[in-house]
Design a protein around this motif. Sequence first.
Motif, PDB file in Angstrom:
ATOM      1  N   GLY A 138     -16.285  24.288  10.357  1.00  0.00           N
ATOM      2  CA  GLY A 138     -14.854  24.374  10.114  1.00  0.00           C
ATOM      3  C   GLY A 138     -14.219  23.016   9.922  1.00  0.00           C
ATOM      4  O   GLY A 138     -13.361  22.835   9.049  1.00  0.00           O
ATOM      5  N   LEU A 139     -14.645  22.035  10.696  1.00  0.00           N
ATOM      6  CA  LEU A 139     -14.097  20.682  10.562  1.00  0.00           C
ATOM      7  C   LEU A 139     -14.440  20.071   9.209  1.00  0.00           C
ATOM      8  O   LEU A 139     -13.601  19.436   8.566  1.00  0.00           O
ATOM      9  N   VAL A 140     -15.682  20.263   8.768  1.00  0.00           N
ATOM     10  CA  VAL A 140     -16.084  19.725   7.480  1.00  0.00           C
ATOM     11  C   VAL A 140     -15.337  20.434   6.351  1.00  0.00           C
ATOM     12  O   VAL A 140     -14.868  19.800   5.389  1.00  0.00           O
ATOM     13  N   ASP A 141     -15.212  21.740   6.452  1.00  0.00           N
ATOM     14  CA  ASP A 141     -14.522  22.497   5.416  1.00  0.00           C
ATOM     15  C   ASP A 141     -13.048  22.094   5.324  1.00  0.00           C
ATOM     16  O   ASP A 141     -12.485  21.975   4.229  1.00  0.00           O
ATOM     17  N   LEU A 142     -12.415  21.880   6.454  1.00  0.00           N
ATOM     18  CA  LEU A 142     -11.019  21.444   6.450  1.00  0.00           C
ATOM     19  C   LEU A 142     -10.872  20.060   5.823  1.00  0.00           C
ATOM     20  O   LEU A 142      -9.869  19.775   5.168  1.00  0.00           O
TER      21      LEU A 142
END
Length: 275
Positions: A138-142
């Motif tokens: 999720g952090l990378v996608d954001l």
Amino acid sequence: MGLVVIIVAAVAYGAAAGLLLPRAAYRLSVEPGAGWRDRCPEGHPVPGWLGPPRCRPAPAGPPPRPYRADASAQRDPRGGAAGRRERDAAAAPHGYGVSVVGTVLGSGVVCGALAAACGGRPEGVVFVGVAPVLLLLGLVDLAVQRLPDVLTLPLAAATALGLGAAALVPGAGGSWRGALLGGAALGAAYLGLFLINPAGMGFGDVKLALALGVILGWYGWGVWAAGAFLGFLYGALYGLGLVLKGPGGGQTAFAFGPFMAAGALTGVLLAGFGA
């Protein structure tokens, strides 16, 4: 015993894993085709993949000679007190990337909640184990609207194998066959959406759907449908917020992976507490 399990999952595993995630999130947050980041924003080498986002550069060579306030030093932009301050700032420890406090709290809370929902059932080990990976994705996608294959595909395989092992342990609360069918079904559903509208659905979302479908399918088709629906609901609510925010908000692309993961985790929590 249940309280001990929750504390171990939240603190000993969840919070500890959250402490290690920021550096990996920073290194993985690159555009497709680019190499993984190996330097901090100031250009210092980033050691390893796991750890807090804190850079401690080594001193570059011997200390500078004592400053003399003469005309040559004043003319040299690298000399004098200003240059010395710049060198000290460059060599000082500094942070980068996401906040370690947020990852520690987020991972700890999610792992603790999953442990509480699953109780002593063996599938709880698998769900708690994959939660920090979902947070990392999720952090990378954001950050770059990308879900790296190096995480999504191994996550799907590891989740399927882990639940297969859990199904062999007495007291398991789900079905491994249902988990495999759920992964195939959700992956196929997202693949169809990708083929219909490639601009609105990334192929990384399709790969993430494989793992999330396995997780949701473990507790049956009702949980599978609820988790999939909640992912779209969370994403739709966020998109609505962008529209209401002002002009151009409706045309703003946003990462969908975090909402997919949030929907799946919500479904598991509801099913776990009700099982």
